[in-house]
Structure formats: structure tokens, C-alpha cells
Design an enzyme around this catalytic site. Structure first.
Site, PDB file in Angstrom:
ATOM      1  N   ASP A 104       0.845  -1.209   0.000  1.00 58.53           N
ATOM      2  CA  ASP A 104       0.000   0.000   0.000  1.00 58.53           C
ATOM      3  C   ASP A 104       0.877   1.254   0.000  1.00 58.53           C
ATOM      4  O   ASP A 104       1.646   1.462   0.930  1.00 58.53           O
ATOM      5  CB  ASP A 104      -0.889  -0.052   1.257  1.00 58.53           C
TER       6      ASP A 104
ATOM      7  N   GLU B 277      -7.863 -20.571 -16.909  1.00 60.72           N
ATOM      8  CA  GLU B 277      -8.339 -21.164 -15.656  1.00 60.72           C
ATOM      9  C   GLU B 277      -9.447 -22.143 -16.051  1.00 60.72           C
ATOM     10  O   GLU B 277     -10.520 -21.738 -16.506  1.00 60.72           O
ATOM     11  CB  GLU B 277      -8.911 -20.138 -14.680  1.00 60.72           C
TER      12      GLU B 277
ATOM     13  N   ASP C 170      -1.917  -1.271  -3.922  1.00 63.14           N
ATOM     14  CA  ASP C 170      -2.239  -0.553  -5.148  1.00 63.14           C
ATOM     15  C   ASP C 170      -1.170  -0.788  -6.211  1.00 63.14           C
ATOM     16  O   ASP C 170      -0.140  -1.410  -5.944  1.00 63.14           O
ATOM     17  CB  ASP C 170      -2.410   0.947  -4.848  1.00 63.14           C
TER      18      ASP C 170
ATOM     19  N   HIS D 162      -5.499 -17.637  -5.218  1.00 68.86           N
ATOM     20  CA  HIS D 162      -6.374 -16.782  -4.410  1.00 68.86           C
ATOM     21  C   HIS D 162      -7.722 -17.431  -4.072  1.00 68.86           C
ATOM     22  O   HIS D 162      -8.573 -16.771  -3.483  1.00 68.86           O
ATOM     23  CB  HIS D 162      -6.609 -15.468  -5.168  1.00 68.86           C
ATOM     24  N   ASP D 163      -7.921 -18.671  -4.505  1.00 71.17           N
ATOM     25  CA  ASP D 163      -9.214 -19.315  -4.263  1.00 71.17           C
ATOM     26  C   ASP D 163      -9.165 -20.449  -3.240  1.00 71.17           C
ATOM     27  O   ASP D 163     -10.222 -20.973  -2.864  1.00 71.17           O
ATOM     28  CB  ASP D 163      -9.773 -19.900  -5.573  1.00 71.17           C
TER      29      ASP D 163
HETATM   30  C1  GLC Z   1     -12.531 -17.811 -10.805  1.00 70.74           C
HETATM   31  C2  GLC Z   1     -11.746 -16.913  -9.885  1.00 70.74           C
HETATM   32  C3  GLC Z   1     -12.533 -16.692  -8.635  1.00 70.74           C
HETATM   33  C4  GLC Z   1     -13.815 -16.007  -9.025  1.00 70.74           C
HETATM   34  C5  GLC Z   1     -14.585 -16.848 -10.044  1.00 70.74           C
HETATM   35  C6  GLC Z   1     -15.716 -16.093 -10.661  1.00 70.74           C
HETATM   36  O1  GLC Z   1     -12.654 -19.085 -10.295  1.00 70.74           O
HETATM   37  O2  GLC Z   1     -10.479 -17.455  -9.633  1.00 70.74           O
HETATM   38  O3  GLC Z   1     -11.818 -15.948  -7.703  1.00 70.74           O
HETATM   39  O4  GLC Z   1     -14.596 -15.784  -7.895  1.00 70.74           O
HETATM   40  O5  GLC Z   1     -13.763 -17.251 -11.101  1.00 70.74           O
HETATM   41  O6  GLC Z   1     -15.238 -15.082 -11.508  1.00 70.74           O
END
Ligand code: GLC
Length: 538
Positions: free
Chosen positions: A25, A263, A33, A327-328
């Protein structure tokens, strides 16, 4: 050929995911940021990073932390301005660091101008940009379940039709069967590519198409709660996906040296779908995520099964990428935490990720052994956590602030960060680990530079030699060069029989000094040892 010739950044390099709100930050508002990322580029360059994937930074109402975009050509003010982004891009490029953006086009935010128009009437020109259907005999058109639970169909009172959302109801799915939508996506890609962006991480791209005939998904108890107890036969991975990926790739290929990583969201079902997104001819996604390792137990034989399966399906012209954290899901070190042994496990994981075949993706903080933060109900910002607390606590824990020093707020910000820090920041921080030659961070730095210097690690074949619950051993070979890796996943000493008659030179080990010699025959492998060897000159 040496390691550096024909170096392709997204194949041979190390990629690094940043959650922009949590990196650094500079404005003193508690949120990371873009300027903060620019300020830390030297750190990334010293670490040996070739490319950064930035989590979503486009304008967004942030119902899904930026994965609900309301304007694809802008930067959300939370992160800064377009000028800040251009500065980041320029400064990254000066250091040989590439920038990958999140491209979120399965859905938009319901606040996007396209959806506002689409939902305004049944006959507006954007109606067909989303997926609208009449009720079927007074009910929802299909039984399809959203990824976050509940139906994919949301009733719109005004126009008396349902619209489809694979995720939250504030994230209506775009209609990829509409040529205008596709062209709008490709134009957006060009907009960022023209600015110099090096590639995209394409959010849940195997959901772009859904069954046109609106067939119900088969109910399946074994599919489990996260799949809504159904087999997602008609809601993802539909015929036509390859054509779309080919089109996207042809946009990219008009530029030099760009890439896209898909992804492919299937959670725990193995690599089959990821492989489809790579394509046999290498003309779809350059890379596709295979998430099995995010769900694998701490067991060397399970790790080796996953990669064996993954490698066995990679097409000849395709290339694997590997990931342990994102991040998931809870960070790998949190999943595999073992009290005082946690950092030892972190080093074994590092050695694994950086010496197996394919592009490694690190998740910021992984290199210092950053664990999830503890999140209480009042800290929750993730909508999933808000919906399902306390059964599902959401993803805030793994999106925690980076720990730079033992100073106030871990050197992340001058004020209280938007999410709690991990309470261990006095010990687990970049500054302290830089000074400690035995730190997790220094082990990553050594591994990354070793990887870069050795052709077998960058481009060599992979041969699994042995694996049981505790130990995994493999060889990487390129032309006449050979690297031998042995990893002990356990806290006990083990032995490993090497059947070749060679003498080995230690390239890197968690326990022995580099350049020492390990003799042929029977190796002793210390508890949690990562041992990387090269054939010694005789
Ligand atoms: C993907 C992202 C996740 C998001 C989802 C919906 O899985 O990694 O963080 O919430 O898509 O966009």
C-alpha cells in the site's frame, strides 16, 4: 544448447500471481495498489520472476473482489489510475518482467453498461449479449446449479425472463454464441495488448458455453456438494470451446511473445479438461491450470500420481504449468502446516514446484512461507464467506497482506490493512528472511537461479524413478545433461538406492553444502531434505 538460448518467458520462466489489494500500500488507505507493485519490482526481479499475473484490476463494484467487471478498459480507483498501470508495465518491462492481466469474460458485473442495457427491455440491441430464457411451465428453464450453490437462473421481474449466472447473481454470464460479444472480447484483448500487456489469465473459460438445447444436468450424489450434486455435463466444456480458444489465440498471435493461461475450473476431477484447452496442435491456450495439487494430501506418492497423470496427457505440442496455491484455496503451507516443520515442508514444496517439468506459478508470499490469516466473521469481505459462514469461510484468509518487515503492519501499509495480517509477521517477513541464509525466501532464490541456469530443469524430460508415501525421486534430462532430484516429505531419515554407477555433485540441498559429493549407491536422505544433484565429473 545452454539454458538461456530459446528462452521463452512463459515456458521457462517463473510466474508469480499477485493479489493487488494485498501486495503493498503506497497511499495509506490499508489497501495495496499498482504503485505498490511498481515499488516492489526490484524485489521480484531479485527473486528471479519472469512474469506477474495481476488479479483483476478493472473497474468493479467488488461484489466478487474484482471478478465482476463493470468496465473492461479502465482501472478501478482502488488500485490507482491508467497512468499508474502504464508506469507499472513500463517499469516491469525494463526489468524483464512480463505482465499478465486477468481477463474475466465468462460474465460481467450486473453494473456493466452492457447488462444494464440488456436487462432494460426484451427488444434492446444488447438483449442477446446475455443468456435470457422464458420460464419453462412456470419454473426455471433447467436444473443447473451455480458454482456458488443455488440455481444459475435469476428471475428478472421487469422483463419477465430468467438470466443465467454461473457464479453470483450479480455476475450475469455473457452469451458467447453471439458474434458481437466475441468481437467485444477480442477488441478488449487488443486494447490491452496494444498497451503492451504480455498476456492474459482467462477466468473460468471452460464455462463460456452452455448447452443450447437446455438439457438438465444429471443428478449425482457422488459429484458432491460443491458441484451441487450434479454432473456438469451441460454447463461447461461444451462443443465449440476449441473454436473460441482458437479465435482468442489468433488475436494474441498477431502480437509477439504473448500468451494466455486458462483457468479451467473443475476443482478435483483431474486434468482432462485442462488438456482440452491446450489443444493437440498447441494452438489454443498456451498454458492451462490443472488444480489437482491444490487438493492433494501431503503424501509424496499422491504428488507423484498427480504429475504422472498430468504429464501423460499433455499433448506433444503442449506445455504443462504447475501451481500449489492461488487466491481461491487455502495457501499450500496452511494446508500442509505441521507446526515447527512447516517451513521445512515449504522448502520441499518449493523444490518440487521448481524442478518438475513445466511453468511454475507462485502465489505472492509463497516464497516466504506466508500462511493464511485467521479471519473472524467481522473481517469477511468475500461474498462466498458472507453467504455461507461459518460452514464456508470464504477466501479472505489466503488473500492476506504481504509481510515485508517486522515493523508496524508488517511494512505493508502505514495504517491497519484491509484484511488481518498473519500474527507471525515478526518472524515471517521479507526483510528478516533476506538476511537469513537458511530462510525459505533464500531457498526460493537459490532454486530459481539454479533452474534458470540448468537446461534439464527448464526443458528436459521428466522421469519418475520411485515414489512412496515419504519419498519421491525423479530425473530431468536434456541432451547429455542429467539432474537428479530426491525429496523427503517426512520428518524421518530415509534411504534411497541409486541404481546407476555415477558420482553426484550437490547442486542444492536443504541439508548439505553445494558442490559436495554424494557417492554412488545408497543415499541417506535427511528428514525433509530436498536434494538436487548433477552428475559429477569423474
Ligand atoms: C474464478 C476466480 C474466482 C472467481 C470466479 C468467478 O474461479 O479465480 O476468484 O470468484 O472465477 O469469476
Amino acid at each position: 544448447m545452454n539454458a538461456e538460448s530459446n528462452y521463452v518467458w512463459w515456458k521457462h520462466g517463473v510466474l508469480y500471481e499477485i493479489w493487488p489489494r494485498s501486495f503493498y500500500d503506497t497511499t495509506g488507505n490499508g489497501s495495496g495498489d499498482l504503485k505498490g507493485i511498481t515499488a516492489k519490482l526490484d524485489y521480484l526481479s531479485d527473486l528471479g520472476i519472469d512474469g506477474v499475473w495481476l488479479g483483476p484490476i478493472n473497474a468493479s463494484p467488488m461484489v466478487d473482489s474484482g471478478y465482476d467487471v463493470s468496465d473492461y478498459r479502465s482501472i478501478d480507483p482502488l488500485y490507482g489510475t491508467m497512468a499508474d498501470f502504464e508506469l507499472l508495465l513500463g517499469e516491469a518491462h525494463k526489468r524483464g518482467i512480463h505482465i499478465i492481466m486477468d481477463l474475466v469474460f465468462n460474465h460481467t458485473s450486473d453494473q456493466h453498461a452492457w447488462f444494464i442495457e440488456s436487462s432494460s427491455s426484451r427488444d434492446n440491441p444488447k438483449r442477446n449479449w446475455y443468456i435470457w430464457h422464458d420460464a419453462k411451465r412456470g419454473r426455471r428453464p433447467t436444473n443447473w446449479k451455480a458454482l456458488v450453490g443455488g440455481s444459475v437462473w435469476e428471475w428478472d421481474k421487469k422483463t419477465k425472463q430468467y438470466y443465467l449466472h454461473s457464479f453470483l447473481k450479480t455476475q450475469p454470464d455473457l452469451n458467447w454464441r453471439n458474434r458481437e460479444v466475441r468481437d467485444a472480447v477480442y477488441d478488449t484483448m487488443k486494447f490491452w495488448l496494444d498497451k503492451g500487456v504480455d498476456g492474459f489469465r482467462c477466468d473460468i473459460l471452460n464455462y463460456y458455453l452452455k448447452d443450447e438445447a437446455l438439457r438438465d444436468n444429471p443428478v449425482s450424489l457422488s459429484a458432491g456438494i460443491y458441484a451441487g450434486f450434479q454432473k456438469h455435463l451441460y454447463t461447461r466444456d461444451q462443443p465449440g470451446m476449441e473454436e473460441i480458444l482458437k479465435e482468442m489465440r489468433s488475436v494474441l498471435d498477431r502480437y509477439e511473445n504473448r500468451m494466455m493461461v486458462g483457468e479451467v475450473y473443475v476443482a478435483q476431477e483431474g486434468p482432462a479438461m485442462a488438456v482440452k484447452c491446450l489443444g493437440n496442435e498447441g494452438d489454443l491456450c498456451n498454458l492451462a491450470f490443472e488444480f489437482s495439487l491444490l487438493f492433494t494430501k501431503w503424501d509424496a506418492s499422491k504428488f507423484s500420481e498427480v504429475i504422472k497423470q498430468w504429464y501423460s496427457v499433455i499433448p506433444e505440442r503442449g506445455w504443462p504449468c504447475n501451481v500449489l496455491s492461488n487466491h481461491d484455496q487455502p495457501r499450500a503451507i496452511t494446508r500442509y502446516a505441521a507446526g515447527r516443520d512447516s517451513n521445512k515442508r515449504a522448502k520441499v514444496m518449493a523444490a518440487f514446484l521448481l524442478t518438475i517439468r513445466g511453468t511454475p506459478f507462485l502465489y505472492y508470499g509463497e516464497e516466504i512461507g506466508l500462511k493464511n490469516s485467521r479471519i473472524s466473521r467481522r473481517d469477511v469481505t468475500d461474498t462466498i464467506g458472507k453467504m455461507y459462514w461459518p460452514i464456508v469461510k470464504g477466501r479472505d484468509g489466503e488473500r492476506n497482506p504481504m509481510q515485508w518487515s517486522d515493523g508496524p503492519y508488517a511494512g505493508f501499509s502505514a495504517v491497519k490493512p484491509w484484511l488481518p495480517l498473519n500474527s507471525d509477521y515478526a518472524e515471517v517477513n521479507v526483510e528478516a528472511q533476506m538476511k537469513d541464509p537458511t530462510s525459505v525466501l533464500n531457498f526460493y532464490r537459490q532454486l530459481i537461479s539454479l533452474r534458470r541456469a540448468r537446461a534439464p530443469l527448464l526443458r528436459g524430460g521428466f522421469e519418475l524413478l520411485s515414489s512412496d508415501k515419504y519419498l519421491i525421486a525423479y530425473r530431468r534430462t536434456y541432451q547429455n545433461q542429467l539432474i537428479y532430484v530426491i525429496l523427503n516429505f517426512a520428518g524421518g531419515q530415509r534411504s534411497h538406492v541409486n541404481d546407476s554407477n555415477k558420482r553426484w555433485n550437490v547442486l542444492l540441498s536443504t541439508h548439505r553444502s553445494s558442490n559436495s559429493i554424494v557417492d554412488k549407491g545408497n543415499f541417506v536422505i535427511y528428514p525433509y531434505e530436498a536434494l538436487i544433484l548433477e552428475e559429477a565429473e569423474s
